[in-house]
Motif scaffolding. Structure first.
Motif, PDB file in Angstrom:
ATOM      1  N   LEU A  14      -3.521   8.373   6.490  1.00 50.70           N
ATOM      2  CA  LEU A  14      -2.339   8.320   7.355  1.00 50.70           C
ATOM      3  C   LEU A  14      -2.636   8.971   8.697  1.00 50.70           C
ATOM      4  O   LEU A  14      -2.584  10.192   8.852  1.00 50.70           O
ATOM      5  N   TYR A  15      -2.978   8.145   9.641  1.00 51.91           N
ATOM      6  CA  TYR A  15      -3.227   8.588  11.011  1.00 51.91           C
ATOM      7  C   TYR A  15      -3.007   7.351  11.858  1.00 51.91           C
ATOM      8  O   TYR A  15      -3.830   6.436  11.883  1.00 51.91           O
ATOM      9  N   GLY A  16      -1.857   7.277  12.527  1.00 53.51           N
ATOM     10  CA  GLY A  16      -1.556   6.053  13.239  1.00 53.51           C
ATOM     11  C   GLY A  16      -0.506   6.215  14.305  1.00 53.51           C
ATOM     12  O   GLY A  16       0.111   7.287  14.459  1.00 53.51           O
ATOM     13  N   ARG A  17      -0.313   5.137  15.044  1.00 52.46           N
ATOM     14  CA  ARG A  17       0.743   5.067  16.048  1.00 52.46           C
ATOM     15  C   ARG A  17       1.532   3.797  15.782  1.00 52.46           C
ATOM     16  O   ARG A  17       1.006   2.688  15.835  1.00 52.46           O
ATOM     17  N   ALA A  18       2.794   3.985  15.488  1.00 51.04           N
ATOM     18  CA  ALA A  18       3.675   2.849  15.247  1.00 51.04           C
ATOM     19  C   ALA A  18       4.378   2.491  16.551  1.00 51.04           C
ATOM     20  O   ALA A  18       4.886   3.370  17.255  1.00 51.04           O
ATOM     21  N   ILE A  76      -2.890   1.654  12.475  1.00 44.05           N
ATOM     22  CA  ILE A  76      -3.372   2.703  11.579  1.00 44.05           C
ATOM     23  C   ILE A  76      -4.888   2.798  11.696  1.00 44.05           C
ATOM     24  O   ILE A  76      -5.594   1.806  11.570  1.00 44.05           O
ATOM     25  N   GLY A  77      -5.363   3.985  11.950  1.00 40.23           N
ATOM     26  CA  GLY A  77      -6.791   4.210  12.156  1.00 40.23           C
ATOM     27  C   GLY A  77      -6.979   5.174  13.303  1.00 40.23           C
ATOM     28  O   GLY A  77      -6.035   5.531  14.020  1.00 40.23           O
ATOM     29  N   SER A  78      -8.213   5.598  13.516  1.00 43.52           N
ATOM     30  CA  SER A  78      -8.460   6.670  14.486  1.00 43.52           C
ATOM     31  C   SER A  78      -8.615   6.196  15.916  1.00 43.52           C
ATOM     32  O   SER A  78      -8.561   7.004  16.843  1.00 43.52           O
ATOM     33  N   PRO A  96     -11.668   6.437   7.841  1.00 44.23           N
ATOM     34  CA  PRO A  96     -12.502   5.379   7.285  1.00 44.23           C
ATOM     35  C   PRO A  96     -12.064   3.998   7.763  1.00 44.23           C
ATOM     36  O   PRO A  96     -10.915   3.790   8.134  1.00 44.23           O
ATOM     37  N   LEU A  97     -13.003   3.060   7.712  1.00 46.15           N
ATOM     38  CA  LEU A  97     -12.714   1.695   8.163  1.00 46.15           C
ATOM     39  C   LEU A  97     -11.653   1.010   7.314  1.00 46.15           C
ATOM     40  O   LEU A  97     -11.006   0.058   7.761  1.00 46.15           O
ATOM     41  N   SER A  98     -11.451   1.486   6.087  1.00 49.27           N
ATOM     42  CA  SER A  98     -10.436   0.872   5.226  1.00 49.27           C
ATOM     43  C   SER A  98      -9.036   0.992   5.812  1.00 49.27           C
ATOM     44  O   SER A  98      -8.159   0.171   5.516  1.00 49.27           O
ATOM     45  N   SER A  99      -8.807   1.997   6.648  1.00 50.85           N
ATOM     46  CA  SER A  99      -7.489   2.147   7.260  1.00 50.85           C
ATOM     47  C   SER A  99      -7.098   0.916   8.068  1.00 50.85           C
ATOM     48  O   SER A  99      -5.914   0.587   8.190  1.00 50.85           O
ATOM     49  N   GLY A 156       5.867   4.598  21.086  1.00 55.64           N
ATOM     50  CA  GLY A 156       4.726   4.760  20.189  1.00 55.64           C
ATOM     51  C   GLY A 156       4.819   6.107  19.493  1.00 55.64           C
ATOM     52  O   GLY A 156       4.554   7.149  20.107  1.00 55.64           O
ATOM     53  N   LEU A 157       5.215   6.108  18.232  1.00 53.31           N
ATOM     54  CA  LEU A 157       5.349   7.360  17.483  1.00 53.31           C
ATOM     55  C   LEU A 157       4.071   7.619  16.698  1.00 53.31           C
ATOM     56  O   LEU A 157       3.617   6.758  15.928  1.00 53.31           O
ATOM     57  N   PHE A 158       3.490   8.785  16.888  1.00 55.39           N
ATOM     58  CA  PHE A 158       2.306   9.179  16.140  1.00 55.39           C
ATOM     59  C   PHE A 158       2.720   9.799  14.811  1.00 55.39           C
ATOM     60  O   PHE A 158       3.605  10.667  14.772  1.00 55.39           O
TER      61      PHE A 158
END
Length: 429
Positions: free
Chosen positions: A102-106, A122-124, A268-271, A390-392
């Motif tokens: 869980l690291y994202g910007r919606a 979702i992702g870095s 990870p790339l799976s995000s 954009g909510l982080f």
């Protein structure tokens, strides 16, 4: 409303708020990266409503992360096929995957009563992570600080929130972090990375910049530019790796080091699987995921507009509801390939639907956002702007907001490539 009071203060003859952005003393690297994009004022949102939206987004992430198990018996390759990932990207996201994080910007619209989700990145490899630096600098401006105190304004320092994530992940008070782009990818975004690097230094995090092929393995550590690193902040994307196989061996080196406990890979790339817009129909279509709990259904109803995969069975409805629907490709960046029904004639819309049926699209109910009035400091004229919030969202906390805006009446797609597009920070009241 706070916005109305802010504009009134800007309109006052000799009022300092009108020119506050021009007078603010931003760090030089931030100015280089962002000055040309800054909206003349920050934006304001009600704190409780904003935090509730962030909590719903965290819940939505958990729900999306459960889709491979719920719908595909844990088979991520089948899940990737369902969301439209090709074989190359599927291999990257599964073989070098790890667990989604869980690291994202919606990206959301505010419809005046609640925030409604447009897409979830979702992702870095997130943009706008240091835009909240505007808030810190504005609060050092006497006139703005007085206004903020009078109206109880607060904000979330996004880089500080990110720093807390890195400290927890590495269990070190001052971890050394390597921001890694793909081979040849650093130059295009270097000013933005430099700005974020400077901001993270303020938060106690040393951030090194490099490309994935510059990482070296020495003993039980990874090194970048001769420095041992504790955490890799991954900015190389699945799309970059898919286009350039030279990156593969280096990305695998980082992933294996993460698995062996030599470094923390963030993320990870799976995000990336969960960033596909095609995940949204999977959680909202009762025919595809009918075992949701009442609480899960309520969460989806609050945050997500009606969203479905475009199929032949939906064509008649989509044609009939042209003015209320938008078509988006399963994957894609910067608004490419998006078609808004209300911008087309009936004939154009029918042709668009026909084209999109062959190219994996979702259809989503239109969200009509409230417009944000912004005063031009030079003329004093007020114009309405269309804003994407954009909510982080990070583990255990809301990470603040970075907003994009375009003048109202122009494009239906809001990104920094749009004509006249700006960015803005957000305060909460």
């Amino acid at each position: 409303m706070v916005t109305e009071k802010y504009l009134a203060a800007c309109a006052t003859e000799g009022g300092g708020l009108r020119d506050v952005m021009a007078e603010a003393e931003f760090p030089a690297v931030f100015t280089e990266a962002w000055e040309k994009y800054l909206l003349p004022r920050p934006l304001f949102s009600e704190e409780g409503r904003t935090r509730r939206a962030a909590a719903d987004l965290a819940g939505l992430f958990t729900l999306m992360a459960s889709l491979p198990d719920r719908l595909f018996d844990g088979d991520r390759r089948k899940f990737c096929a369902a969301i439209g990932a090709d074989e190359r990207r599927t291999a990257l996201m599964t073989a070098l995957g790890g667990e989604p994080h869980l690291y994202g910007r919606a990206d959301l619209y505010d419809d005046g009563t609640r925030f409604r989700l447009l897409e979830f990145n979702i992702g870095s490899e997130l943009g706008g992570v240091d835009v909240s630096e505007v808030n810190r600098v504005l609060l050092a401006h006497p006139e703005f600080a007085e206004f903020a105190g009078e109206h109880g304004l607060s904000h979330v320092d996004t880089p500080a929130a990110i720093a807390r994530q890195f400290v927890r992940a590495t269990q070190k008070e001052a971890p050394v972090v390597a921001t890694l782009e793909a081979i040849g990818g650093l130059m295009a975004y270097e000013p933005l990375h430099r700005s974020f690097q400077e901001t993270m230094k303020r938060c106690g995090i040393e951030l090194l910049l490099g490309e994935v092929d510059q990482v070296e393995v020495k003993g039980d550590r990874l090194f970048l530019h001769g420095r041992p690193i504790d955490l890799v902040l991954r900015y190389y994307s699945v799309n970059q790796l898919a286009r350039d196989p030279r990156n593969d061996v280096h990305a695998e080196t980082v992933m294996r080091a993460h698995e062996d406990g030599k470094v923390v890979l963030w993320t990870p790339l799976s995000s990336t699987m969960l960033s596909y817009k095609s995940c949204l129909p999977l959680i909202s279509d009762p025919d595809l995921c009918g075992d949701l709990t009442p609480d899960e259904n309520a969460l989806i109803e609050r945050i997500l507009p009606w969203t479905r995969t475009l199929t032949p069975g939906l064509v008649e409805q989509v044609r009939a509801e042209r003015e209320e629907l938008i078509l988006k490709p399963f994957a894609g960046l910067a608004g490419r390939g998006i078609h808004a029904g209300w911008d087309q004639t009936d004939r154009e819309w029918a042709e668009t639907i026909s084209d999109c049926l062959d190219r994996d699209h979702i259809v989503q109910r239109r969200v009509v956002p409230v417009r944000e009035p912004v005063m031009d400091p030079a003329s004093g004229a007020v114009q309405d702007w269309l804003v994407v919030w954009g909510l982080f969202v990070f583990p255990e906390e809301y990470g603040g907001a970075s907003c994009r805006a375009v003048p109202s009446g122009g494009t239906s797609v809001v990104n920094l490539g749009s004509k006249g597009a700006k960015v803005a920070s957000a305060f909460h009241y």
